[in-house]
Design a protein around this motif. Structure first.
Motif, PDB file in Angstrom:
ATOM      1  N   ALA A  31       2.951   5.142  -0.868  1.00  0.00           N
ATOM      2  CA  ALA A  31       2.800   4.552   0.473  1.00  0.00           C
ATOM      3  C   ALA A  31       0.996   5.361   1.313  1.00  0.00           C
ATOM      4  O   ALA A  31       0.120   4.906   1.945  1.00  0.00           O
ATOM      5  N   PHE A  57       8.002   5.258  -3.990  1.00  0.00           N
ATOM      6  CA  PHE A  57       6.851   4.390  -3.161  1.00  0.00           C
ATOM      7  C   PHE A  57       6.900   4.518  -2.328  1.00  0.00           C
ATOM      8  O   PHE A  57       5.289   4.641  -1.421  1.00  0.00           O
ATOM      9  N   ARG A  58       7.205   5.718  -1.668  1.00  0.00           N
ATOM     10  CA  ARG A  58       7.344   6.071   0.110  1.00  0.00           C
ATOM     11  C   ARG A  58       6.020   7.127   0.527  1.00  0.00           C
ATOM     12  O   ARG A  58       4.824   6.704   0.891  1.00  0.00           O
ATOM     13  N   GLN A  74       4.353   0.996   2.656  1.00  0.00           N
ATOM     14  CA  GLN A  74       5.182   0.754   1.406  1.00  0.00           C
ATOM     15  C   GLN A  74       5.911  -0.831   0.914  1.00  0.00           C
ATOM     16  O   GLN A  74       5.942  -0.455  -0.759  1.00  0.00           O
TER      17      GLN A  74
END
Length: 304
Positions: free
Chosen positions: A27, A23-24, A34
């Motif tokens: 982003a 997810f990081r 995030q």
């Protein structure tokens, strides 16, 4: 029909997370926070009713349902991006196609210079020219086979929009040895007494000439008809007869042996212009072609 409450951003985010398993990182790649990535994935899962990723504190693993979605969405996203690029290229005249219908005289006498300049400016746009008698060109416009038609237009038909570009003039073509060749001008009644050559009834030229004869109380009875203006001109050279032809149609022909005589006391002119279906939106390529038609007519001092 079931509405699908998904956005392209949701699908882009899903593909990014599936590729990076993070997810990081997604982003960073997408340029969003995030929490925004997490929110998009949660929304996607809520709409679909399945889990797309297994989340732990250390890793993100795509589920079987996620893999099934990924295999379908990747192709769809790639196709959509490709289509968007095509549309943008067309909008910026970096690709496209314009199909132009035209009467033979316009196709030979006016359009070549326009097409040449157009291809010089926008070499990646394909230009297709379909020349035929103008009634058929109008049929092609109506059916959507051509984007526009360029030629004479006199029909009172609200289905079409006509934009005049230039005025073309009819002259009498006679062989240099014909008795009329020494005249500064000639009347329509004198022409009616001669052996007249003509284009066929389906041509715009035939309709214009017949109307002029009728307006002056004269019978229009051509002794010989041909579908090709070059053939008509050659017949005139050989003394077979005389013919009313436009300056545009003869501008690309060899006039040696032929005398062109003005016709007095009658308006033998025609307007040449752009014809399109009323209300139909033109492609960027067709719009650019129309602009070049206008500027070319102005440049050569032909614009009405």
């Amino acid at each position: 029909m079931t509405l699908i409450n998904l956005s392209p951003a949701d699908l882009d985010t899903f593909i990014s997370v599936a590729d990076t398993c993070s997810f990081r990182q997604s982003a960073v790649i997408l340029g969003i926070s995030q929490p925004a990535v997490s929110a998009r994935i949660k929304h996607l899962e809520a709409v679909l009713g399945v889990r797309l990723f297994h989340r732990t504190t250390r890793r993100v693993v795509i589920t079987d349902a996620g893999e099934r979605l990924r295999s379908r969405v990747e192709r769809m996203v790639l196709d959509t991006r490709s289509l968007i690029r095509e549309f943008r290229d067309e909008a910026h005249l970096q690709r496209g196609r314009v199909v132009v219908g035209a009467s033979p005289s316009v196709a030979a006498g006016f359009l070549p210079k326009v097409i040449s300049e157009f291809q010089h400016r926008w070499p990646d746009i394909e230009v297709v020219l379909m020349d035929d008698f103008f009634g058929r060109a109008l049929d092609r416009v109506s059916r959507g086979e051509v984007d526009i038609a360029v030629g004479p237009f006199e029909a009172a038909d609200e289905a079409f929009a006509f934009e005049p570009l230039l005025r073309d003039y009819y002259r009498l073509a006679v062989s240099d040895s014909h008795p009329l060749a020494t005249r500064p001008d000639v009347s329509l009644s004198e022409i009616a007494r001669e052996k007249l050559l003509s284009m066929p009834p389906e041509s715009a030229s035939y309709a214009t000439t017949r109307r002029a004869f009728a307006a002056n109380g004269l019978n229009f009875n051509p002794a010989f008809q041909t579908r090709d203006s070059q053939t008509l001109f050659s017949l005139v050279k050989q003394g077979v007869g005389i013919g009313l032809v436009t300056e545009m149609s003869t501008s690309v022909l060899d006039r040696q042996g032929v005398t062109m005589i003005p016709v007095r006391d009658v308006d033998l002119t025609r307007l040449i212009g752009i014809v399109q279906v009323q209300g139909r939106t033109l492609t960027p390529a067709a719009e650019a072609f129309c602009k070049l038609l206008r500027s070319t007519a102005l440049k050569h001092k032909l614009r009405v």
